[in-house]
Scaffold this motif. Structure first.
Motif, short mmCIF file in Angstrom:
data_model
loop_
_atom_site.label_atom_id
_atom_site.label_comp_id
_atom_site.label_asym_id
_atom_site.label_seq_id
_atom_site.Cartn_x
_atom_site.Cartn_y
_atom_site.Cartn_z
N LYS A 119 21.15 43.48 32.91
CA LYS A 119 21.29 43.56 31.46
C LYS A 119 20.46 42.54 30.68
O LYS A 119 19.82 42.91 29.72
N PRO A 120 20.39 41.28 31.08
CA PRO A 120 19.56 40.38 30.26
C PRO A 120 18.06 40.72 30.32
O PRO A 120 17.33 40.46 29.39
N LEU A 121 17.63 41.33 31.42
CA LEU A 121 16.22 41.67 31.59
C LEU A 121 15.86 42.98 30.91
O LEU A 121 14.77 43.13 30.35
N LEU A 122 16.77 43.95 30.94
CA LEU A 122 16.50 45.28 30.41
C LEU A 122 17.37 45.57 29.19
O LEU A 122 18.54 45.21 29.16
N ASP A 123 16.78 46.25 28.22
CA ASP A 123 17.52 46.72 27.05
C ASP A 123 17.56 48.24 27.09
O ASP A 123 16.55 48.88 27.41
N GLU A 124 18.71 48.82 26.79
CA GLU A 124 18.79 50.28 26.64
C GLU A 124 18.45 50.59 25.19
O GLU A 124 19.22 50.30 24.28
N VAL A 125 17.26 51.16 24.98
CA VAL A 125 16.76 51.38 23.63
C VAL A 125 17.30 52.66 22.99
O VAL A 125 17.33 52.78 21.77
N ARG A 126 17.67 53.60 23.84
CA ARG A 126 18.38 54.81 23.43
C ARG A 126 19.03 55.31 24.71
O ARG A 126 18.65 54.88 25.80
N PRO A 127 19.99 56.18 24.63
CA PRO A 127 20.71 56.58 25.84
C PRO A 127 19.79 57.02 26.97
O PRO A 127 18.98 57.94 26.82
N GLY A 128 19.85 56.29 28.09
CA GLY A 128 19.07 56.63 29.27
C GLY A 128 17.65 56.13 29.28
O GLY A 128 16.91 56.37 30.22
N TRP A 129 17.23 55.42 28.25
CA TRP A 129 15.86 54.90 28.14
C TRP A 129 15.92 53.38 28.00
O TRP A 129 16.72 52.87 27.24
N PHE A 130 15.02 52.71 28.71
CA PHE A 130 15.07 51.26 28.81
C PHE A 130 13.72 50.64 28.51
O PHE A 130 12.69 51.26 28.63
N SER A 131 13.78 49.36 28.13
CA SER A 131 12.56 48.56 27.97
C SER A 131 12.87 47.18 28.53
O SER A 131 14.03 46.79 28.68
N VAL A 132 11.81 46.44 28.80
CA VAL A 132 11.97 45.07 29.26
C VAL A 132 12.25 44.22 28.03
O VAL A 132 11.53 44.30 27.04
N ALA A 133 13.31 43.42 28.09
CA ALA A 133 13.68 42.57 26.96
C ALA A 133 12.59 41.54 26.70
O ALA A 133 11.92 41.08 27.63
#
Length: 134
Positions: A119-133
Protein backbone atom coordinates in the motif's frame (compact mmCIF):
# COMPACT_ATOMS: atom_id res chain seq x y z
CA UNK A 1 1.03 -17.80 1.33
CA UNK A 2 3.86 -18.60 -1.11
CA UNK A 3 1.67 -17.54 -4.05
CA UNK A 4 1.01 -14.18 -2.40
CA UNK A 5 4.77 -13.73 -1.94
CA UNK A 6 5.22 -14.61 -5.63
CA UNK A 7 2.61 -11.97 -6.50
CA UNK A 8 4.34 -9.42 -4.29
CA UNK A 9 7.72 -10.11 -5.93
CA UNK A 10 6.06 -9.95 -9.35
CA UNK A 11 4.65 -6.50 -8.58
CA UNK A 12 8.00 -5.26 -7.27
CA UNK A 13 9.69 -6.63 -10.40
CA UNK A 14 7.19 -4.81 -12.61
CA UNK A 15 7.80 -1.53 -10.76
CA UNK A 16 11.57 -2.02 -11.09
CA UNK A 17 11.23 -2.82 -14.82
CA UNK A 18 9.07 0.28 -15.33
CA UNK A 19 11.78 2.38 -13.67
CA UNK A 20 14.47 0.85 -15.91
CA UNK A 21 12.34 1.56 -18.99
CA UNK A 22 11.83 5.14 -17.87
CA UNK A 23 15.60 5.58 -17.56
CA UNK A 24 16.31 3.95 -20.96
CA UNK A 25 13.72 6.13 -22.69
CA UNK A 26 15.06 9.30 -21.08
CA UNK A 27 18.60 8.45 -22.23
CA UNK A 28 17.35 7.69 -25.77
CA UNK A 29 15.14 10.81 -25.91
CA UNK A 30 16.79 13.55 -23.82
CA UNK A 31 13.78 15.88 -24.18
CA UNK A 32 11.57 13.28 -22.46
CA UNK A 33 10.56 14.55 -19.01
CA UNK A 34 8.61 11.44 -17.99
CA UNK A 35 7.61 8.15 -19.53
CA UNK A 36 4.05 9.33 -20.17
CA UNK A 37 5.40 11.87 -22.66
CA UNK A 38 6.20 8.98 -25.04
CA UNK A 39 2.48 8.70 -25.74
CA UNK A 40 2.09 12.30 -26.90
CA UNK A 41 5.35 12.34 -28.86
CA UNK A 42 4.43 9.19 -30.75
CA UNK A 43 0.86 10.26 -31.43
CA UNK A 44 2.07 13.56 -32.88
CA UNK A 45 4.74 11.63 -34.82
CA UNK A 46 7.29 14.22 -33.75
CA UNK A 47 10.67 12.97 -32.55
CA UNK A 48 9.55 9.30 -32.35
CA UNK A 49 7.24 6.96 -34.20
CA UNK A 50 4.51 4.76 -32.79
CA UNK A 51 7.05 1.96 -32.50
CA UNK A 52 10.79 1.88 -32.18
CA UNK A 53 13.76 1.06 -29.96
CA UNK A 54 15.36 2.70 -26.94
CA UNK A 55 18.39 1.03 -25.46
CA UNK A 56 17.61 -2.66 -25.00
CA UNK A 57 13.85 -2.09 -25.28
CA UNK A 58 11.48 -2.01 -28.19
CA UNK A 59 8.23 -0.11 -27.75
CA UNK A 60 4.82 0.07 -29.39
CA UNK A 61 2.36 2.83 -28.54
CA UNK A 62 -1.25 1.63 -28.35
CA UNK A 63 -4.67 2.95 -27.32
CA UNK A 64 -3.94 4.69 -24.02
CA UNK A 65 -0.44 3.40 -23.36
CA UNK A 66 2.66 1.63 -24.50
CA UNK A 67 4.07 -1.90 -24.57
CA UNK A 68 7.80 -2.29 -23.94
CA UNK A 69 9.73 -5.50 -24.62
CA UNK A 70 13.22 -6.02 -23.26
CA UNK A 71 15.99 -7.92 -25.04
CA UNK A 72 15.12 -11.10 -23.11
CA UNK A 73 11.45 -10.89 -24.18
CA UNK A 74 10.05 -9.55 -20.91
CA UNK A 75 6.97 -7.43 -21.62
CA UNK A 76 5.88 -4.38 -19.66
CA UNK A 77 2.59 -2.90 -20.79
CA UNK A 78 1.49 0.36 -19.20
CA UNK A 79 -1.30 2.85 -19.77
CA UNK A 80 -1.05 6.57 -19.13
CA UNK A 81 -3.63 8.52 -17.14
CA UNK A 82 -4.88 11.93 -18.31
CA UNK A 83 -2.14 13.58 -16.22
CA UNK A 84 0.54 11.42 -17.90
CA UNK A 85 1.15 9.16 -14.92
CA UNK A 86 1.76 5.46 -15.48
CA UNK A 87 -1.12 3.15 -14.53
CA UNK A 88 -1.49 -0.62 -14.72
CA UNK A 89 -3.94 -3.32 -13.77
CA UNK A 90 -3.77 -6.99 -12.83
CA UNK A 91 -3.97 -8.07 -16.46
CA UNK A 92 -0.78 -6.16 -17.28
CA UNK A 93 0.95 -7.56 -14.19
CA UNK A 94 0.00 -11.10 -15.19
CA UNK A 95 1.25 -10.56 -18.79
CA UNK A 96 4.52 -9.32 -17.33
CA UNK A 97 4.80 -12.41 -15.12
CA UNK A 98 4.11 -14.81 -17.96
CA UNK A 99 6.72 -13.10 -20.18
CA UNK A 100 9.57 -13.47 -17.68
CA UNK A 101 12.42 -15.87 -18.56
CA UNK A 102 11.08 -18.04 -15.72
CA UNK A 103 7.33 -17.37 -16.02
CA UNK A 104 5.33 -16.58 -12.90
CA UNK A 105 1.56 -17.19 -13.00
CA UNK A 106 -0.48 -15.73 -10.16
CA UNK A 107 -4.17 -15.18 -9.61
CA UNK A 108 -5.98 -11.87 -9.31
CA UNK A 109 -6.74 -12.80 -5.69
CA UNK A 110 -3.00 -13.24 -4.98
CA UNK A 111 -2.32 -9.89 -6.64
CA UNK A 112 -5.06 -8.19 -4.62
CA UNK A 113 -3.53 -9.46 -1.39
CA UNK A 114 -0.08 -8.36 -2.56
CA UNK A 115 -1.40 -4.86 -3.40
CA UNK A 116 -2.64 -4.46 0.17
CA UNK A 117 0.83 -5.39 1.47
CA UNK A 118 2.43 -2.81 -0.84
CA UNK A 119 0.00 0.00 0.00
CA UNK A 120 2.62 2.69 0.69
CA UNK A 121 4.33 1.92 -2.64
CA UNK A 122 1.20 1.58 -4.80
CA UNK A 123 -1.87 3.79 -5.08
CA UNK A 124 -5.18 2.53 -6.43
CA UNK A 125 -6.07 5.36 -8.80
CA UNK A 126 -9.42 3.85 -9.79
CA UNK A 127 -10.91 0.45 -9.07
CA UNK A 128 -8.43 -2.21 -10.23
CA UNK A 129 -5.88 0.28 -11.60
CA UNK A 130 -2.68 1.22 -9.82
CA UNK A 131 0.24 3.61 -10.01
CA UNK A 132 3.51 3.88 -8.15
CA UNK A 133 3.15 6.40 -5.32
CA UNK A 134 5.28 9.53 -5.61
Amino acid sequence: MERVEDARELMLGYVHALSAINEAMRVAIPSLERLGDVFGLARSRRIIGRSGHAGTYSYTVHGAGCRFVSGDGTEVDVDFAADGSEVFDFCRLRWYGLSLPEPVDVTDQDLQTAVRSLKPLLDEVRPGWFSVAN
